[in-house]
Write a protein that holds these residues in place. Structure first.
Motif, PDB file in Angstrom:
ATOM      1  N   THR A 143      21.106  42.680  43.002  1.00 20.66           N
ATOM      2  CA  THR A 143      22.578  42.739  43.046  1.00 20.66           C
ATOM      3  C   THR A 143      23.191  41.665  42.152  1.00 20.66           C
ATOM      4  O   THR A 143      24.210  41.901  41.489  1.00 20.66           O
ATOM      5  CB  THR A 143      23.106  42.566  44.483  1.00 20.66           C
ATOM      6  N   SER A 144      22.571  40.489  42.104  1.00 16.69           N
ATOM      7  CA  SER A 144      23.080  39.419  41.241  1.00 16.69           C
ATOM      8  C   SER A 144      22.942  39.790  39.773  1.00 16.69           C
ATOM      9  O   SER A 144      23.857  39.572  38.967  1.00 16.69           O
ATOM     10  CB  SER A 144      22.331  38.114  41.528  1.00 16.69           C
ATOM     11  N   VAL A 145      21.793  40.357  39.414  1.00 17.45           N
ATOM     12  CA  VAL A 145      21.561  40.728  38.016  1.00 17.45           C
ATOM     13  C   VAL A 145      22.504  41.860  37.592  1.00 17.45           C
ATOM     14  O   VAL A 145      23.131  41.803  36.525  1.00 17.45           O
ATOM     15  CB  VAL A 145      20.094  41.142  37.809  1.00 17.45           C
ATOM     16  N   SER A 146      22.605  42.899  38.419  1.00 14.10           N
ATOM     17  CA  SER A 146      23.465  44.031  38.062  1.00 14.10           C
ATOM     18  C   SER A 146      24.938  43.637  38.063  1.00 14.10           C
ATOM     19  O   SER A 146      25.718  44.113  37.220  1.00 14.10           O
ATOM     20  CB  SER A 146      23.226  45.200  39.026  1.00 14.10           C
ATOM     21  N   SER A 147      25.342  42.753  38.982  1.00 13.75           N
ATOM     22  CA  SER A 147      26.740  42.305  38.967  1.00 13.75           C
ATOM     23  C   SER A 147      27.017  41.440  37.739  1.00 13.75           C
ATOM     24  O   SER A 147      28.121  41.480  37.177  1.00 13.75           O
ATOM     25  CB  SER A 147      27.062  41.518  40.241  1.00 13.75           C
ATOM     26  N   PHE A 148      26.025  40.689  37.302  1.00 15.19           N
ATOM     27  CA  PHE A 148      26.167  39.925  36.053  1.00 15.19           C
ATOM     28  C   PHE A 148      26.439  40.867  34.881  1.00 15.19           C
ATOM     29  O   PHE A 148      27.327  40.634  34.050  1.00 15.19           O
ATOM     30  CB  PHE A 148      24.892  39.119  35.797  1.00 15.19           C
ATOM     31  N   LEU A 149      25.693  41.962  34.820  1.00 10.66           N
ATOM     32  CA  LEU A 149      25.887  42.941  33.753  1.00 10.66           C
ATOM     33  C   LEU A 149      27.256  43.621  33.861  1.00 10.66           C
ATOM     34  O   LEU A 149      27.911  43.894  32.840  1.00 10.66           O
ATOM     35  CB  LEU A 149      24.778  43.990  33.805  1.00 10.66           C
ATOM     36  N   LEU A 150      27.689  43.887  35.090  1.00  9.26           N
ATOM     37  CA  LEU A 150      28.981  44.539  35.275  1.00  9.26           C
ATOM     38  C   LEU A 150      30.138  43.611  34.915  1.00  9.26           C
ATOM     39  O   LEU A 150      31.109  44.026  34.254  1.00  9.26           O
ATOM     40  CB  LEU A 150      29.114  45.010  36.721  1.00  9.26           C
ATOM     41  N   ILE A 151      30.058  42.367  35.345  1.00 10.09           N
ATOM     42  CA  ILE A 151      31.137  41.415  35.034  1.00 10.09           C
ATOM     43  C   ILE A 151      31.216  41.171  33.529  1.00 10.09           C
ATOM     44  O   ILE A 151      32.306  41.017  32.962  1.00 10.09           O
ATOM     45  CB  ILE A 151      30.916  40.097  35.803  1.00 10.09           C
ATOM     46  N   ALA A 152      30.062  41.142  32.872  1.00 11.35           N
ATOM     47  CA  ALA A 152      30.029  40.912  31.420  1.00 11.35           C
ATOM     48  C   ALA A 152      30.079  42.218  30.640  1.00 11.35           C
ATOM     49  O   ALA A 152      29.661  42.267  29.479  1.00 11.35           O
ATOM     50  CB  ALA A 152      28.765  40.140  31.055  1.00 11.35           C
ATOM     51  N   TYR A 153      30.591  43.280  31.260  1.00 10.27           N
ATOM     52  CA  TYR A 153      30.621  44.582  30.586  1.00 10.27           C
ATOM     53  C   TYR A 153      31.380  44.493  29.255  1.00 10.27           C
ATOM     54  O   TYR A 153      30.931  44.998  28.230  1.00 10.27           O
ATOM     55  CB  TYR A 153      31.267  45.616  31.516  1.00 10.27           C
ATOM     56  N   TRP A 154      32.534  43.850  29.272  1.00 13.15           N
ATOM     57  CA  TRP A 154      33.255  43.601  28.017  1.00 13.15           C
ATOM     58  C   TRP A 154      32.745  42.277  27.436  1.00 13.15           C
ATOM     59  O   TRP A 154      33.452  41.260  27.422  1.00 13.15           O
ATOM     60  CB  TRP A 154      34.759  43.541  28.271  1.00 13.15           C
ATOM     61  N   TYR A 155      31.511  42.297  26.976  1.00 14.15           N
ATOM     62  CA  TYR A 155      30.845  41.061  26.552  1.00 14.15           C
ATOM     63  C   TYR A 155      31.463  40.460  25.298  1.00 14.15           C
ATOM     64  O   TYR A 155      31.177  39.311  24.952  1.00 14.15           O
ATOM     65  CB  TYR A 155      29.356  41.334  26.306  1.00 14.15           C
ATOM     66  N   ALA A 237      35.300  36.375  37.996  1.00 17.11           N
ATOM     67  CA  ALA A 237      34.682  37.699  37.896  1.00 17.11           C
ATOM     68  C   ALA A 237      35.709  38.800  37.712  1.00 17.11           C
ATOM     69  O   ALA A 237      35.343  39.951  37.442  1.00 17.11           O
ATOM     70  CB  ALA A 237      33.840  37.979  39.143  1.00 17.11           C
ATOM     71  N   MET A 238      36.994  38.481  37.837  1.00 20.08           N
ATOM     72  CA  MET A 238      38.047  39.480  37.656  1.00 20.08           C
ATOM     73  C   MET A 238      38.193  39.905  36.203  1.00 20.08           C
ATOM     74  O   MET A 238      38.991  40.801  35.890  1.00 20.08           O
ATOM     75  CB  MET A 238      39.390  38.933  38.159  1.00 20.08           C
ATOM     76  N   GLU A 239      37.435  39.283  35.296  1.00 24.30           N
ATOM     77  CA  GLU A 239      37.460  39.704  33.897  1.00 24.30           C
ATOM     78  C   GLU A 239      36.813  41.067  33.711  1.00 24.30           C
ATOM     79  O   GLU A 239      36.942  41.683  32.653  1.00 24.30           O
ATOM     80  CB  GLU A 239      36.746  38.660  33.029  1.00 24.30           C
ATOM     81  N   ALA A 240      36.095  41.525  34.719  1.00 26.27           N
ATOM     82  CA  ALA A 240      35.464  42.841  34.639  1.00 26.27           C
ATOM     83  C   ALA A 240      36.517  43.936  34.739  1.00 26.27           C
ATOM     84  O   ALA A 240      37.636  43.711  35.210  1.00 26.27           O
ATOM     85  CB  ALA A 240      34.446  42.990  35.768  1.00 26.27           C
ATOM     86  N   PRO A 241      36.191  45.163  34.289  1.00 27.36           N
ATOM     87  CA  PRO A 241      37.127  46.279  34.472  1.00 27.36           C
ATOM     88  C   PRO A 241      37.489  46.465  35.938  1.00 27.36           C
ATOM     89  O   PRO A 241      36.682  46.171  36.829  1.00 27.36           O
ATOM     90  CB  PRO A 241      36.342  47.477  33.930  1.00 27.36           C
ATOM     91  N   THR A 242      38.681  46.959  36.203  1.00 29.74           N
ATOM     92  CA  THR A 242      39.185  47.081  37.574  1.00 29.74           C
ATOM     93  C   THR A 242      38.277  47.902  38.494  1.00 29.74           C
ATOM     94  O   THR A 242      38.110  47.533  39.663  1.00 29.74           O
ATOM     95  CB  THR A 242      40.602  47.663  37.553  1.00 29.74           C
ATOM     96  N   PRO A 243      37.674  49.013  38.057  1.00 27.95           N
ATOM     97  CA  PRO A 243      36.768  49.727  38.974  1.00 27.95           C
ATOM     98  C   PRO A 243      35.636  48.843  39.478  1.00 27.95           C
ATOM     99  O   PRO A 243      35.220  48.951  40.634  1.00 27.95           O
ATOM    100  CB  PRO A 243      36.235  50.879  38.108  1.00 27.95           C
ATOM    101  N   ILE A 244      35.162  47.962  38.617  1.00 31.06           N
ATOM    102  CA  ILE A 244      34.098  47.042  39.025  1.00 31.06           C
ATOM    103  C   ILE A 244      34.632  46.050  40.048  1.00 31.06           C
ATOM    104  O   ILE A 244      33.988  45.760  41.055  1.00 31.06           O
ATOM    105  CB  ILE A 244      33.529  46.320  37.791  1.00 31.06           C
ATOM    106  N   SER A 245      35.816  45.517  39.788  1.00 37.14           N
ATOM    107  CA  SER A 245      36.419  44.584  40.742  1.00 37.14           C
ATOM    108  C   SER A 245      36.654  45.242  42.084  1.00 37.14           C
ATOM    109  O   SER A 245      36.408  44.656  43.137  1.00 37.14           O
ATOM    110  CB  SER A 245      37.737  44.037  40.182  1.00 37.14           C
ATOM    111  N   ALA A 246      37.142  46.469  42.056  1.00 38.57           N
ATOM    112  CA  ALA A 246      37.406  47.190  43.304  1.00 38.57           C
ATOM    113  C   ALA A 246      36.131  47.434  44.091  1.00 38.57           C
ATOM    114  O   ALA A 246      36.138  47.431  45.325  1.00 38.57           O
ATOM    115  CB  ALA A 246      38.094  48.517  42.997  1.00 38.57           C
ATOM    116  N   TYR A 247      35.028  47.630  43.391  1.00 40.34           N
ATOM    117  CA  TYR A 247      33.774  47.949  44.067  1.00 40.34           C
ATOM    118  C   TYR A 247      33.012  46.697  44.484  1.00 40.34           C
ATOM    119  O   TYR A 247      32.687  46.509  45.660  1.00 40.34           O
ATOM    120  CB  TYR A 247      32.906  48.808  43.135  1.00 40.34           C
ATOM    121  N   LEU A 248      32.751  45.814  43.528  1.00 37.93           N
ATOM    122  CA  LEU A 248      31.939  44.634  43.814  1.00 37.93           C
ATOM    123  C   LEU A 248      32.656  43.651  44.724  1.00 37.93           C
ATOM    124  O   LEU A 248      32.065  43.122  45.666  1.00 37.93           O
ATOM    125  CB  LEU A 248      31.562  43.920  42.514  1.00 37.93           C
TER     126      LEU A 248
END
Length: 801
Positions: A143-155, A237-248
């Motif tokens: 979960t930590s690794v995948s959330s890292f990838l999701l938060i850094a989606y707009w790398y 972590a709110m830098e991620a797209p909103t769907p990610i924020s809503a989910y994670l």
């Protein structure tokens, strides 16, 4: 593999096919429509277990993994796991539907987005359904690794990379601490099964590892659920797209720590340490998040701090409710258990209204081009549906009727007041602080909820400040928050349905002693008469309205808080300081000398293995069965020592190479003495070739010159050589005297009849390890071809010159 295992692994299975679907069907079809089937299928599958689990049963399925080590992937779903499973898949399905309209299939790398999200979804499902603590840890870190990838989606954005890095560092630190605590638990209980650990509570409580294991596991839970002081990663972590924020950050990842605390409450609950740590940290997080949320200018930043606050509320209730295990059976136990029920209820409620709010904020950002509260205003007539959904979610979070947050907030006040009415663990003097802090935090919660509604949708509309012309979102983007908003209202009117089928089974999972009574008899209703809780709520509304009315007059007080004392500043300074120290340390030992690196390695080896031998109990060296040493053998040993010291003290390369060759030939004599002619011949050939190659290579090297090294040569060489030789010799002698397993030499005794070989060594190399030997020869052939090719190219190059 059972159907239950297959359903849990469905997100991972879908993740394998997402890149192909994206490649073949985009841009004709949005990849999200394919992904939507995964959470929806698992959600519908889990729904069928509600009657079974609400009847007091649990679902279990075993999948062997490493049975010899006692590690199997056992799925165990009880009331607690069911709630989390339904939230993970239910909210997940709505987020995927929302993302179909939010994420552009032309501009976004959707295959990456959905692969990361499915990995996270599968990891969370595995986490909440695992009965084995090591398997749980694997999913925890995934979960930590995948959330890292999701938060850094707009790398491409620096803030996204920094936010992902911060979340990774903090949550991985907590995960490693949690692993250490779980290993301690498994050592005490002698099992990796969570079920068996929960049944060994008395033995664990009496052990000296009880407190260290508790603290380490809580570190993992606090970092994952953004509890104070580890809460700083969530806003970034709110830098991620909103769907990610809503989910994670509203329904899943941040709830993993809540799950961990609830799951291990039967083990650690009832102790004063667990009560004080969990309830105090939760209460501090509650007030910290609510106070900071009021000062945010970004809508997602406001929701981030509100999430921190609400997670602190749930954590505080779990800590208070754990005192139920201290009282045993009786009325006081039931009173404290009510706090656990309130925590579970607010867990569900928070997922509904916070998920809806995140989606609405995403809509505002998507349709206006900004989340800055200072630029927004007057959107009520332009975005009426979003306005309605914001009122539902915000008023529920503020604890107002007729929304589900009102019910769980009243239960929160009841649970907090318990510590003053029935003190425990020294709460007689400090118990009053709990409801006071909770009430103040609720006032700030009310204020930031009003900011979210009125600063965004009321007032004068200023289109010139917006990046886009504001308008309502398409219906597809509105459906998910509308479903969640509808649940907010439905739960308010039918709370006891949720209590009967979800809350009561989960309560029994957290407090197993109530299994005999089927939970606690509670009737959740909006009206309980004129009670202390209602008076506190009226006070929150009255004082909250007053403070919101004069917000501009007292909000400048935030500016007086020194930035040096903020947690983010401390984190940044500690990270920068760590980098400086590591850079200085690296420059110290990265000298560029291979010899220095060997000195470090061998010194560490001597210290580590030497201390292990020194501290080992029962270590002995038995030479009674050893063969006698003859005079000629002693002579060869002396010659070997002389050759070794010659290598050590040689002043020229030529002398050192000759001494090394002599040492190899002397070893050949040992093989002859011990009647191993084949090994002697092999050693003789290898040593001859090696010596020749050494001489050839060193002939073309530049002259030996003195280099500056921080380590003196000859004395250090002598000490390290003697140390390594002594340690290796002692280990060899001790191993020979402490055989843990039967020797494998008996397996090769019949080598003649099996392989037709009179020499056992040849039989092992050619027959028993024939494939291995063939591959070794192949490697040598490839290396030889490579050397030949390089030499040939060098010669051809010289000819051309």
């Amino acid at each position: 593999m059972s159907w239950l295992h297959i359903m849990i692994f469905i997100p991972f299975i879908f993740a394998l096919f997402v890149p192909f679907v994206y490649k073949w069907f985009t841009p004709q079809v949005h990849t999200g429509w394919f992904v939507l089937a995964a959470p929806l299928a698992v959600f519908l599958y889990l729904l069928k277990y509600i009657p079974t689990i609400s009847a007091g049963e649990a679902i279990r399925s075993d999948l062997p993994w490493m049975p010899s080590l006692g590690i199997n992937y056992t799925i165990y779903i009880d009331g607690l796991g069911l709630i989390f499973g339904l939230l993970i898949t239910g909210i997940g399905a709505l987020v995927v539907l929302y993302s179909i309209y939010y994420m552009s299939k032309e501009r976004e790398a959707l295959h990456n987005f959905y692969v990361y999200m499915l990995l996270f979804m599968g990891a969370m499902l595995g986490l909440v359904s695992s009965d084995n603590i090591l398997v749980l840890y694997v999913f925890w870190e995934l979960t930590s690794v995948s959330s890292f990838l999701l938060i850094a989606y707009w790398y491409q954005r620096k803030n996204s990379r920094n936010g992902a890095q911060k979340s990774m560092l903090i949550t991985i630190f907590g995960g490693l601490a949690m692993l250490a605590g779980m290993i301690m638990l498994s050592m005490v209980a002698e099992t990796y099964s969570i079920r068996e650990i929960l049944s060994s509570t008395e033995m664990i409580t009496a052990d000296s590892l009880f407190l260290p294991a508790m603290i380490l596991i809580l570190l993992g839970a606090f970092t994952k659920s953004a509890q104070f002081p580890f809460s700083i990663w969530l806003p970034d972590a709110m830098e991620a797209p909103t769907p990610i924020s809503a989910y994670l950050h509203s329904a899943t990842m941040v709830k993993a720590g809540i799950y961990l605390v609830a799951r291990f409450t039967p083990v650690f609950g009832g102790s004063a340490e667990w009560f004080w740590i969990v309830s105090s940290v939760g209460l501090i997080t509650l007030i910290y998040g609510s106070v900071n949320a009021v000062n945010q200018k970004d809508l997602k930043g406001l929701l981030a701090y509100s999430t921190i606050s609400q997670l602190g509320l749930i954590m505080c209730l779990l800590g208070v409710g754990s005192a139920s295990l201290y009282f045993g059976y009786g009325d006081e136990s039931t009173v404290y258990a009510f706090a656990v029920l309130a925590a579970l209820f607010h867990l569900i409620n928070h997922s509904t209204f916070k998920g809806s709010l995140f989606m609405v904020v995403g809509i505002i950002d998507h349709e206006t081009g900004t989340r800055d509260i200072r630029k927004l205003g007057g959107l009520m007539s332009l975005m009426p549906v979003s306005f309605t959904l914001t009122i539902i979610g915000s008023f529920a979070m503020a604890g107002l009727p007729p929304f589900n947050g009102f019910l769980s907030k009243e239960m929160f006040f009841t649970g907090i007041l318990t510590v003053t009415e029935s003190p425990v663990f020294g709460m007689e003097s400090l118990g009053l602080a709990f409801p006071i802090i909770a009430w103040i935090a609720s006032v700030f919660t009310f204020i930031y909820c009003m900011i979210l509604v009125f600063k965004t949708f009321m007032g004068k509309h200023r289109p010139e400040r917006l990046d886009k012309e504001a308008h309502e979102a398409p219906i597809g983007m509105l459906i998910p928050p509308m479903i969640l908003g509808g649940l907010v209202i439905i739960i308010f009117f039918f709370p006891n349905v949720v209590s009967k089928y979800l809350l009561q089974p989960a309560l029994i999972a957290v407090l197993p002693r109530f299994a005999e009574t089927g939970g606690i008899d509670v009737n959740i209703t909006p009206w309980h008469g004129w009670s202390t809780e209602l008076i506190m709520t009226i006070g929150v509304i009255g004082f909250g309205v007053l403070m919101y009315r004069y917000l501009r007059k007292w909000s400048p007080l935030y500016g007086y808080f020194p930035q040096v004392l903020t947690l983010n500043h401390m984190y940044n300074q500690s990270l920068a300081g760590t980098e400086k120290i590591s850079l200085k340390l690296t420059k110290k030992y990265m000298t560029g000398f291979v010899r220095d690196y060997l000195v470090y390695i061998f010194t560490f080896m001597i210290c580590l293995l030497g201390s292990a031998l020194w501290l080992s109990k029962g270590l002995s060296f038995d030479s009674s069965n050893d063969a006698p040493i003859h005079v000629y053998e002693g002579g060869v040993i002396v010659a070997v020592l002389i050759a070794a010291f010659t290598v050590l003290l040689a002043k020229s390369r030529f002398t050192a190479i000759i001494a090394v060759g002599a040492l190899g030939y002397l070893v050949t004599l040992f093989f002859v003495i011990f009647r191993a002619p084949d090994l002697a011949l092999t050693q003789l050939v290898v040593e001859t070739v090696t010596a020749a190659l050494f001489l050839l290579c060193f002939h073309h090297l530049p002259e030996l010159r003195k280099e500056r090294s921080s380590i003196p040569f000859k004395v250090t060489n002598l000490l390290i050589s003697l140390g390594v030789g002594t340690i290796v010799t002692l280990i060899a002698l001790s191993v020979n005297n402490h055989r843990l397993f039967e020797s494998i030499s008996g397996y090769f005794e019949d080598s003649y009849s099996l392989a037709g070989a009179k020499n056992i060594v040849n039989a092992i190399l050619v027959d028993f390890r024939g494939l291995d030997t063939m591959l070794e020869i192949l490697v040598l052939c490839i290396a030889g071809l490579g050397v030949y090719t390089l030499i040939k190219l060098r010669l051809v190059g010289r000819e051309k010159e």
